[in-house]
Design a protein around this motif. Structure first.
Motif, PDB file in Angstrom:
ATOM      1  N   UNK A  50      24.260  74.396  47.677  1.00  0.00           N
ATOM      2  CA  UNK A  50      24.048  74.274  49.023  1.00  0.00           C
ATOM      3  C   UNK A  50      24.062  72.832  49.449  1.00  0.00           C
ATOM      4  N   UNK A  51      24.694  72.695  50.591  1.00  0.00           N
ATOM      5  CA  UNK A  51      24.492  71.321  51.276  1.00  0.00           C
ATOM      6  C   UNK A  51      23.522  71.071  51.744  1.00  0.00           C
ATOM      7  N   UNK A  52      23.056  69.800  51.960  1.00  0.00           N
ATOM      8  CA  UNK A  52      21.881  69.473  52.585  1.00  0.00           C
ATOM      9  C   UNK A  52      21.589  69.881  53.885  1.00  0.00           C
ATOM     10  N   UNK A  53      22.504  70.237  54.588  1.00  0.00           N
ATOM     11  CA  UNK A  53      22.226  70.839  55.915  1.00  0.00           C
ATOM     12  C   UNK A  53      21.929  72.126  55.718  1.00  0.00           C
ATOM     13  N   UNK A  56      18.279  72.020  55.107  1.00  0.00           N
ATOM     14  CA  UNK A  56      17.684  71.668  56.036  1.00  0.00           C
ATOM     15  C   UNK A  56      17.265  72.856  56.958  1.00  0.00           C
ATOM     16  N   UNK A  57      18.489  73.620  57.187  1.00  0.00           N
ATOM     17  CA  UNK A  57      18.142  74.912  57.995  1.00  0.00           C
ATOM     18  C   UNK A  57      17.167  75.657  57.408  1.00  0.00           C
ATOM     19  N   UNK A  58      17.273  76.103  56.092  1.00  0.00           N
ATOM     20  CA  UNK A  58      16.488  77.085  55.548  1.00  0.00           C
ATOM     21  C   UNK A  58      14.936  76.385  55.622  1.00  0.00           C
ATOM     22  N   UNK A  59      14.688  75.167  55.512  1.00  0.00           N
ATOM     23  CA  UNK A  59      13.245  74.579  55.661  1.00  0.00           C
ATOM     24  C   UNK A  59      12.809  74.675  56.816  1.00  0.00           C
ATOM     25  N   UNK A 244      15.933  87.139  59.160  1.00  0.00           N
ATOM     26  CA  UNK A 244      17.291  87.583  58.884  1.00  0.00           C
ATOM     27  C   UNK A 244      18.465  86.471  59.042  1.00  0.00           C
ATOM     28  N   UNK A 245      18.027  85.492  59.635  1.00  0.00           N
ATOM     29  CA  UNK A 245      18.949  84.382  59.763  1.00  0.00           C
ATOM     30  C   UNK A 245      18.668  83.389  58.612  1.00  0.00           C
ATOM     31  N   UNK A 246      17.458  83.395  58.124  1.00  0.00           N
ATOM     32  CA  UNK A 246      17.083  82.660  56.965  1.00  0.00           C
ATOM     33  C   UNK A 246      17.976  83.409  55.767  1.00  0.00           C
ATOM     34  N   UNK A 247      17.921  84.488  55.558  1.00  0.00           N
ATOM     35  CA  UNK A 247      18.498  85.347  54.527  1.00  0.00           C
ATOM     36  C   UNK A 247      20.078  85.199  54.565  1.00  0.00           C
ATOM     37  N   UNK A 248      20.533  85.221  55.815  1.00  0.00           N
ATOM     38  CA  UNK A 248      21.931  84.825  55.581  1.00  0.00           C
ATOM     39  C   UNK A 248      22.436  83.306  55.309  1.00  0.00           C
ATOM     40  N   UNK A 249      21.580  82.492  55.600  1.00  0.00           N
ATOM     41  CA  UNK A 249      21.970  81.158  55.219  1.00  0.00           C
ATOM     42  C   UNK A 249      21.712  80.896  53.855  1.00  0.00           C
ATOM     43  N   UNK A 250      20.757  81.688  53.269  1.00  0.00           N
ATOM     44  CA  UNK A 250      20.453  81.621  51.700  1.00  0.00           C
ATOM     45  C   UNK A 250      21.555  82.026  50.988  1.00  0.00           C
ATOM     46  N   UNK A 251      22.418  83.087  51.505  1.00  0.00           N
ATOM     47  CA  UNK A 251      23.349  83.531  50.653  1.00  0.00           C
ATOM     48  C   UNK A 251      24.507  82.695  50.167  1.00  0.00           C
TER      49      UNK A 251
END
Length: 251
Positions: A50-53, A56-59, A244-251
């Motif tokens: 994963x990129x740092x960005x 960051x979004x996940x956090x 839901x947004x967090x789960x999408x970014x984590x995939x």
């Protein structure tokens, strides 16, 4: 060229503060130095991709979910109000209620989430400025007859302290449900029911229609319940959406 790239990768890994913090020497997580470093990590190695960005979004999303859950934790939605059965619509912008009146009428209520507001002056001698008055649209269908072909439909506005009737429809036998009035519509479908704007009615008739609804439990008390319910639903849907947004970014 390939050798230069490998050399650069080795230098980046050896100089990374994160790698030093996770190294066997600093955490003693690997008894043998021959064990690969990434096998010592207590979490999945795919996070390195994963990129740092993204991290960051996940956090940020995780922090927001924790804040919303702790600051104003939502509670389990109510399933009943007086004589009405309440059915939530997860991930949707509305909910439904159903009941039966003493006259053996089927009552169906469809309720939106907060869909508008007005600014009202604050009351009191020292009051200044304005307050926000939230609005909820309520559609009430009352069916009569064994086949439910005869019905009245009321379009109402639910404010925090009152329920106001805006429009009344008489549904025809071939159209069991109308849609919320959203302005002029020249579709031939409109010919299947009769519409009356309650604001053009005589005062006594408006009062009679209001009493008609109140006798069936559609009143100011229901309006207050809907505001509490939708305030809670708004929090539930927000936390669910963030997850839901967090789960999408984590995939």
């Amino acid at each position: 060229m390939a050798r230069l790239i490998r050399t650069a990768q080795i230098r980046i890994l050896s100089s990374s503060p994160l790698i030093h913090r996770l190294s066997p020497q600093s955490h003693h997580c690997c008894p043998s130095t021959s064990t690969p470093l990434f096998h010592c990590r207590p979490y999945s190695t795919h996070e390195f991709t994963k990129s740092p960005f993204q991290n960051y979004i996940i956090r940020i999303l995780r922090n927001e979910i924790e804040y919303q859950s702790e600051h104003a934790p939502p509670h389990q939605p109510e399933t009943k109000f007086n004589s009405f059965i309440v059915q939530d619509r997860p991930r949707e912008q509305w909910m439904t209620m159903s009941g039966i009146s003493g006259d053996n009428e089927d009552i169906k209520i469809e309720v939106t989430m907060f869909d508008g507001f007005v600014m009202v002056p604050r009351v009191g001698e020292d009051a200044s400025g304005h307050d926000v008055r939230l609005h909820i649209s309520v559609l009430v269908d009352i069916y009569k007859g064994d086949d439910g072909s005869n019905a009245l439909e009321f379009v109402c506005s639910a404010w925090l302290d009152s329920l106001e009737i805006q429009k009344v429809y008489i549904l025809s036998q071939d159209k069991k449900q109308a849609r919320l009035y959203m302005g002029p519509n020249f579709s031939p479908m409109l010919q299947s029911f009769v519409f009356v704007d309650i604001r053009s009615m005589d005062g006594k008739l408006r009062k009679t229609l209001r009493e008609f609804l109140e006798a069936r439990g559609v009143n100011n008390e229901l309006s207050r319940f809907l505001h509490v319910y939708m305030r809670n639903k708004d929090r539930i849907e927000l936390v669910r959406w963030l997850g839901s947004v967090k789960s999408f970014v984590e995939k």
